[in-house]
Scaffold this motif. Sequence first.
Motif, PDB file in Angstrom:
ATOM      1  N   HIS A  89      -6.778  -3.520   4.790  1.00  0.00           N
ATOM      2  CA  HIS A  89      -6.485  -2.202   4.208  1.00  0.00           C
ATOM      3  C   HIS A  89      -5.077  -2.057   3.643  1.00  0.00           C
ATOM      4  O   HIS A  89      -4.763  -1.037   3.038  1.00  0.00           O
ATOM      5  CB  HIS A  89      -6.708  -1.110   5.266  1.00  0.00           C
ATOM      6  N   LEU A  90      -4.242  -3.024   3.910  1.00  0.00           N
ATOM      7  CA  LEU A  90      -2.826  -2.883   3.545  1.00  0.00           C
ATOM      8  C   LEU A  90      -2.243  -4.207   3.072  1.00  0.00           C
ATOM      9  O   LEU A  90      -2.444  -5.246   3.700  1.00  0.00           O
ATOM     10  CB  LEU A  90      -2.051  -2.388   4.791  1.00  0.00           C
ATOM     11  N   ASP A  91      -1.544  -4.162   1.933  1.00  0.00           N
ATOM     12  CA  ASP A  91      -0.787  -5.317   1.465  1.00  0.00           C
ATOM     13  C   ASP A  91       0.659  -4.855   1.368  1.00  0.00           C
ATOM     14  O   ASP A  91       1.031  -4.128   0.450  1.00  0.00           O
ATOM     15  CB  ASP A  91      -1.317  -5.770   0.090  1.00  0.00           C
ATOM     16  N   LEU A  92       1.435  -5.227   2.367  1.00  0.00           N
ATOM     17  CA  LEU A  92       2.793  -4.705   2.513  1.00  0.00           C
ATOM     18  C   LEU A  92       3.838  -5.782   2.235  1.00  0.00           C
ATOM     19  O   LEU A  92       3.729  -6.904   2.737  1.00  0.00           O
ATOM     20  CB  LEU A  92       2.955  -4.167   3.946  1.00  0.00           C
ATOM     21  N   ASN A  93       4.831  -5.412   1.447  1.00  0.00           N
ATOM     22  CA  ASN A  93       5.948  -6.301   1.183  1.00  0.00           C
ATOM     23  C   ASN A  93       7.219  -5.498   1.405  1.00  0.00           C
ATOM     24  O   ASN A  93       7.373  -4.422   0.824  1.00  0.00           O
ATOM     25  CB  ASN A  93       5.869  -6.797  -0.277  1.00  0.00           C
TER      26      ASN A  93
ATOM     27  N   ASN B 274      13.208  -8.099   5.552  1.00  0.00           N
ATOM     28  CA  ASN B 274      12.127  -8.680   4.738  1.00  0.00           C
ATOM     29  C   ASN B 274      10.905  -8.932   5.611  1.00  0.00           C
ATOM     30  O   ASN B 274      11.048  -9.413   6.734  1.00  0.00           O
ATOM     31  CB  ASN B 274      12.534 -10.032   4.162  1.00  0.00           C
ATOM     32  N   LEU B 275       9.751  -8.598   5.092  1.00  0.00           N
ATOM     33  CA  LEU B 275       8.510  -9.015   5.753  1.00  0.00           C
ATOM     34  C   LEU B 275       7.342  -8.877   4.783  1.00  0.00           C
ATOM     35  O   LEU B 275       7.434  -8.162   3.778  1.00  0.00           O
ATOM     36  CB  LEU B 275       8.247  -8.214   7.034  1.00  0.00           C
ATOM     37  N   LYS B 276       6.277  -9.594   5.107  1.00  0.00           N
ATOM     38  CA  LYS B 276       5.043  -9.488   4.333  1.00  0.00           C
ATOM     39  C   LYS B 276       3.892  -9.343   5.325  1.00  0.00           C
ATOM     40  O   LYS B 276       3.873 -10.017   6.350  1.00  0.00           O
ATOM     41  CB  LYS B 276       4.830 -10.744   3.482  1.00  0.00           C
ATOM     42  N   LEU B 277       2.992  -8.451   5.022  1.00  0.00           N
ATOM     43  CA  LEU B 277       1.832  -8.255   5.895  1.00  0.00           C
ATOM     44  C   LEU B 277       0.615  -7.983   5.029  1.00  0.00           C
ATOM     45  O   LEU B 277       0.660  -7.149   4.117  1.00  0.00           O
ATOM     46  CB  LEU B 277       2.077  -7.068   6.834  1.00  0.00           C
ATOM     47  N   LYS B 278      -0.462  -8.713   5.305  1.00  0.00           N
ATOM     48  CA  LYS B 278      -1.692  -8.466   4.550  1.00  0.00           C
ATOM     49  C   LYS B 278      -2.838  -8.270   5.528  1.00  0.00           C
ATOM     50  O   LYS B 278      -3.113  -9.128   6.358  1.00  0.00           O
ATOM     51  CB  LYS B 278      -1.990  -9.644   3.616  1.00  0.00           C
ATOM     52  N   THR B 279      -3.459  -7.100   5.462  1.00  0.00           N
ATOM     53  CA  THR B 279      -4.662  -6.839   6.251  1.00  0.00           C
ATOM     54  C   THR B 279      -5.747  -6.407   5.264  1.00  0.00           C
ATOM     55  O   THR B 279      -5.506  -6.356   4.059  1.00  0.00           O
ATOM     56  CB  THR B 279      -4.419  -5.704   7.284  1.00  0.00           C
TER      57      THR B 279
END
Lengths: 188, 262
Positions: free
Chosen positions: B63-67, B56-61
């Motif tokens: 250009h990218l919203d990753l779940n 599990n991880l979440k990353l928001k930049t």
Amino acid sequence: MRESEMPTKPKTKPRAGKKILEAINEGLEEISASFGWESASASSVSEAVEKSKNEPAAVERIAGADVMDAEEFDADQDFDDLYEETGSRDGWIDKEEVEIAVDAFISTLLFAGIIRKSKSGKLPSFEDIFERFFDEEDEIVELARSFEHNIQGYFDWISPEDMEAARDCFLEIRDLLLKRLGGANDAN
Amino acid sequence: MPIESLTALAIKRLGATKVGKKCLEESTEIVVFGSRSVGLERADSDIDILCIGGFNLKLKTAHLDLNAIQTKETRESHWLNSELASHIAEYGSWIKGTPDWIVRVHIGEEAIEAKRRRVAAFMRALPDKWSGLYEGFREKYSIKLRRETQRLLFLERGEPIPPTKILDSYWKAVSSSSCDVHNCLRRFSNSHRTSFEQDLFTRIDLAMQAQDSANSQLVQGATASVGSALYWRQSTGLTGSLRSAISAATSERMSFSAMAGK
């Protein structure tokens, strides 16, 4: 050397003087008082989070994380009643309420002319306020950044643990600010 | 955007971060969702990606919203009944793997309840603070409340929420009534006719009028095609998938662009 090639002097940040520190502190106190964060010790909030974990239906209303037994929930229940019941439950605060309180705090600073919108018209964030008056590496800026990260959640959902972490960051910011305010008073 | 271009963009954006690379290598499923998945993105839109695999991880930049979620979660009702799962099942474009879980997705009462609670929290907290909020924040909350209410209406109808562009630009084409947003918000209001409520509803009305104005001026391109497809779907009373109407319209745009290129 042409003027354009001359090394530019780094822009200095405005010093967070006593008046600015007082205004920020006043806003933070208002937020913490409105959520009972001022008087709540870390353990009492932890207890509230722990208690909510032991109440399956309550946890569901808070987090939308687990499945609620459909038979236990009357979909036609009047919403006002539902939210009156759950809205003031022990120690629980909705993410939305914190978001609005923070924006009201930023609004106060904007109206007072302590901070401004960016040139592109972007409104400042909680983190921006501290970045404006303190060094990038300052602990208080790191804490403001962590607060925003924790309160952001994902797809409008925030876990009780993240809310507790956000509250802890907020209280640490307040403590640091009070210390610096004390220092500013001593200096005067 | 053709699936090949979407895949290339997703790989590029994921590959630009360490955790994104890990997701690319280790995920069994990678899905693009949101505006880019249906061709309604702006030039500066980020890309929303769900990765399914072992962590599990979440990353928001910018250009990218990753779940990233674990495979086992896709078998749990917590995921299968969620707002996000229903949106992805309807509007997602799979660039890696084949989903077997989407047939079990069903918008659950808990997802609807979570949305009701969010709208209620705004409606409870905003009246007291409204007069002290800076204009930009009032605008922010009027948009946020409108969109969340529109999403709630979709969920209550048992339909997955569509990309935000549909809410912002084509509400009348997907709504059963022109005043349904007001009526829904009133369910959560404790004090009718307050200055907060009047101001909020005026702002929502203005946003809806701006949609009409913008739509009437459009004559060609993807936006007009989507609008036409949705209005056609509404006016003919067809209940086909919203996604199908959007996809058909954006494909039409691609054909138009291809022809224009020739």
